[in-house]
Design a protein around this motif. Structure first.
Motif, mmCIF file in Angstrom:
data_model
loop_
_atom_site.group_PDB
_atom_site.id
_atom_site.type_symbol
_atom_site.label_atom_id
_atom_site.label_comp_id
_atom_site.label_asym_id
_atom_site.label_seq_id
_atom_site.Cartn_x
_atom_site.Cartn_y
_atom_site.Cartn_z
ATOM 1 N N VAL A 1 0.745 -1.278 0.081
ATOM 2 C CA VAL A 1 0.006 -0.036 -0.046
ATOM 3 C C VAL A 1 0.804 1.227 0.160
ATOM 4 N N ARG A 2 2.068 1.145 0.734
ATOM 5 C CA ARG A 2 2.858 2.354 0.936
ATOM 6 C C ARG A 2 3.516 2.670 -0.328
ATOM 7 N N ARG A 3 3.729 1.572 -0.966
ATOM 8 C CA ARG A 3 4.561 1.741 -2.499
ATOM 9 C C ARG A 3 3.460 2.334 -3.513
ATOM 10 N N ARG A 4 2.061 1.697 -3.288
ATOM 11 C CA ARG A 4 1.257 2.148 -4.285
ATOM 12 C C ARG A 4 0.778 3.512 -3.993
ATOM 13 N N VAL A 5 0.601 3.953 -3.012
ATOM 14 C CA VAL A 5 0.459 5.707 -2.874
ATOM 15 C C VAL A 5 1.557 6.268 -3.390
ATOM 16 N N GLU A 6 2.567 6.253 -3.189
ATOM 17 C CA GLU A 6 3.793 6.627 -3.544
ATOM 18 C C GLU A 6 3.858 6.869 -5.072
ATOM 19 N N GLN A 7 3.392 5.730 -5.633
ATOM 20 C CA GLN A 7 3.408 5.726 -7.261
ATOM 21 C C GLN A 7 2.362 6.664 -7.967
ATOM 22 N N LEU A 8 1.127 6.367 -7.187
ATOM 23 C CA LEU A 8 -0.116 7.307 -7.483
ATOM 24 C C LEU A 8 0.253 8.822 -7.313
ATOM 25 N N ARG A 9 0.939 9.041 -6.513
ATOM 26 C CA ARG A 9 1.041 10.485 -6.194
ATOM 27 C C ARG A 9 2.310 10.740 -7.125
ATOM 28 N N GLY A 10 3.244 10.005 -7.362
ATOM 29 C CA GLY A 10 4.226 10.332 -8.452
ATOM 30 C C GLY A 10 3.916 10.648 -9.705
ATOM 31 N N ALA A 11 2.731 9.882 -10.064
ATOM 32 C CA ALA A 11 2.144 10.109 -11.388
ATOM 33 C C ALA A 11 1.225 11.211 -11.612
ATOM 34 N N GLY A 12 1.026 11.882 -10.444
ATOM 35 C CA GLY A 12 0.041 12.805 -10.566
ATOM 36 C C GLY A 12 -1.555 12.458 -10.291
ATOM 37 N N ALA A 13 -1.600 11.191 -10.359
ATOM 38 C CA ALA A 13 -3.157 10.694 -10.236
ATOM 39 C C ALA A 13 -3.772 10.762 -9.023
ATOM 40 N N LEU A 14 -2.935 11.102 -7.882
ATOM 41 C CA LEU A 14 -3.596 10.981 -6.467
ATOM 42 C C LEU A 14 -3.122 12.304 -5.806
ATOM 43 N N ARG A 15 -4.135 13.280 -5.465
ATOM 44 C CA ARG A 15 -3.488 14.308 -4.684
ATOM 45 C C ARG A 15 -4.330 14.479 -3.348
ATOM 46 N N PHE A 16 -3.969 15.276 -2.344
ATOM 47 C CA PHE A 16 -4.586 15.097 -1.150
ATOM 48 C C PHE A 16 -4.809 16.856 -0.821
ATOM 49 N N ASP A 17 -6.129 17.199 -0.794
ATOM 50 C CA ASP A 17 -6.696 18.395 -0.741
ATOM 51 C C ASP A 17 -7.048 18.612 0.792
ATOM 52 N N VAL A 18 -6.844 20.165 1.182
ATOM 53 C CA VAL A 18 -7.192 20.416 2.583
ATOM 54 C C VAL A 18 -8.605 21.107 2.308
ATOM 55 N N GLU A 19 -9.387 20.578 3.102
ATOM 56 C CA GLU A 19 -10.928 21.002 3.390
ATOM 57 C C GLU A 19 -10.992 21.887 4.683
ATOM 58 N N ILE A 20 -11.441 23.235 4.473
ATOM 59 C CA ILE A 20 -11.267 24.107 5.511
ATOM 60 C C ILE A 20 -12.484 25.130 5.210
ATOM 61 N N PRO A 21 -13.586 25.345 6.248
ATOM 62 C CA PRO A 21 -14.490 26.265 6.050
ATOM 63 C C PRO A 21 -13.990 27.793 5.877
ATOM 64 N N PRO A 22 -14.335 28.441 4.921
ATOM 65 C CA PRO A 22 -13.839 29.755 4.813
ATOM 66 C C PRO A 22 -14.057 30.711 6.110
ATOM 67 N N ARG A 23 -15.432 30.264 6.706
ATOM 68 C CA ARG A 23 -15.597 31.269 7.786
ATOM 69 C C ARG A 23 -14.765 30.927 9.050
ATOM 70 N N ALA A 24 -13.967 29.907 8.998
ATOM 71 C CA ALA A 24 -12.892 29.571 10.106
ATOM 72 C C ALA A 24 -11.821 30.633 9.740
ATOM 73 N N LEU A 25 -11.885 31.072 8.569
ATOM 74 C CA LEU A 25 -10.566 32.068 8.481
ATOM 75 C C LEU A 25 -11.049 33.419 8.288
ATOM 76 N N GLY A 26 -11.989 33.704 8.455
ATOM 77 C CA GLY A 26 -12.706 35.055 8.544
ATOM 78 C C GLY A 26 -13.321 35.429 7.287
#
Length: 317
Positions: free
Chosen positions: A205-230
């Motif tokens: 699994v660790r190797r596959r996650v790195e492969q998918l990220r390295g190919a640009g197929a998998l990314r990790f987005d940060v979800e945060i409510p705008p109101r929390a930032l004003g």
């Protein structure tokens, strides 16, 4: 939730996770000059308060998906339930309730050109309380979803940044998709949980996650409510732009810090943008001082966001 709920270290942690959503806590702690325990505790608190979520997302184009922005007008009593039903679907990426609470806009991915509009229609709720619907295919992205936190130095960002993606071709197995469904719920899920979902070893699994990220197929987005930032004024803009100026206007919007996303689309409006401002006066100034002077913009329809029902989600087959 007010911006006071997040202090300087919280904001630095969020920025670090924007750089690499799966960066180890000890690595983040080293860059920020605090302990791994402090970073882990801050992350757990923000997540428990609903202020922070890491989501694993796939590049749908690698699966042959076509991205659509779908606008629905509902009867006043139906918009909320319909929006929530859409948000529960795996094939919606984001869902927002607009205007006076009767309009919904959502992102939907169709599985390929052969599916077309017919498949898209089948995916939507079948109810007479949906008064009208229009669907706009995304032709080109000028700005993708992005956050507005930038507090780390260039040196700190460089230390946290993963290697840039390559152009390696990639395909997805059932094992991959099982793992990715877990990451769609929690982008920082442990390798043990991912291995259990994919029925394989943690090293695989660790190797596959790195492969998918390295190919640009998998990314990790940060979800945060705008109101929390004003930020308290979100809106969706539907713009009619002279075709000869479309690329120029789209590129200009991508440079505006107020713009979260901007894309060329099909339909009566040929450009859409999601914007976030401090308040309604700030939104007014943005429309009159930043958008209005753009050469080629003929019309702008502004739909205030009443509620975000789903902010980020993965689309999996």
């Amino acid at each position: 939730m007010s911006s006071g709920s997040m202090d300087a270290l919280d904001l630095a942690l969020v920025h670090a996770l924007q750089v690499d959503g799966r960066a180890p806590f000890n690595g983040i702690g080293e860059v920020l000059g605090v302990s791994e325990h402090t970073i882990a505790r801050r992350y757990r608190r923000l997540r428990a308060q609903g202020l922070l979520r890491i989501v694993g997302t796939l590049d749908g184009t690698l699966l042959g998906h076509t991205s659509w922005a779908v606008r629905l007008v509902c009867t006043p009593d139906a918009a909320g339930p319909v929006a929530e039903a859409l948000a529960r679907r795996d094939d919606t990426v984001w869902v927002r309730l607009l205007s006076g609470g009767t309009e919904i806009v959502c992102g939907v991915h169709a599985g390929g050109e052969e599916d077309g509009d017919a498949l898209l229609l089948k995916k939507l709720p079948r109810t007479p309380r949906v008064v009208s619907m229009t669907a706009h295919a995304t032709l080109h992205m000028y700005a993708g979803w992005r956050s507005r936190i930038a507090v780390l130095s260039e040196e700190q960002v460089a230390r946290l940044s993963p290697a840039p993606p390559s152009t390696t071709e990639v395909s997805f197995s059932e094992q991959d998709l099982a793992m990715l469904r877990v990451l769609a719920q929690d982008g920082r899920a442990g390798y043990g949980d991912l291995a259990a979902a994919g029925r394989c070893s943690q090293s695989t699994v660790r190797r596959r996650v790195e492969q998918l990220r390295g190919a640009g197929a998998l990314r990790f987005d940060v979800e945060i409510p705008p109101r929390a930032l004003g930020y308290r004024a979100e809106a969706w803009l539907w713009m009619k732009v002279r075709p000869a100026r479309l690329a120029e206007v789209g590129a200009a919007l991508a440079e505006h810090p107020e713009v979260d996303v901007a894309a060329a689309i099909t339909g009566p409006s040929n450009l859409m943008a999601g914007v976030t401002c401090r308040d309604t006066q700030d939104l007014y100034r943005y429309l009159t001082e930043r958008v209005a002077p753009l050469d080629g913009v003929r019309e702008v329809e502004t739909s205030p966001v009443i509620r975000t029902v789903k902010r980020v989600g993965a689309v999996l087959p």
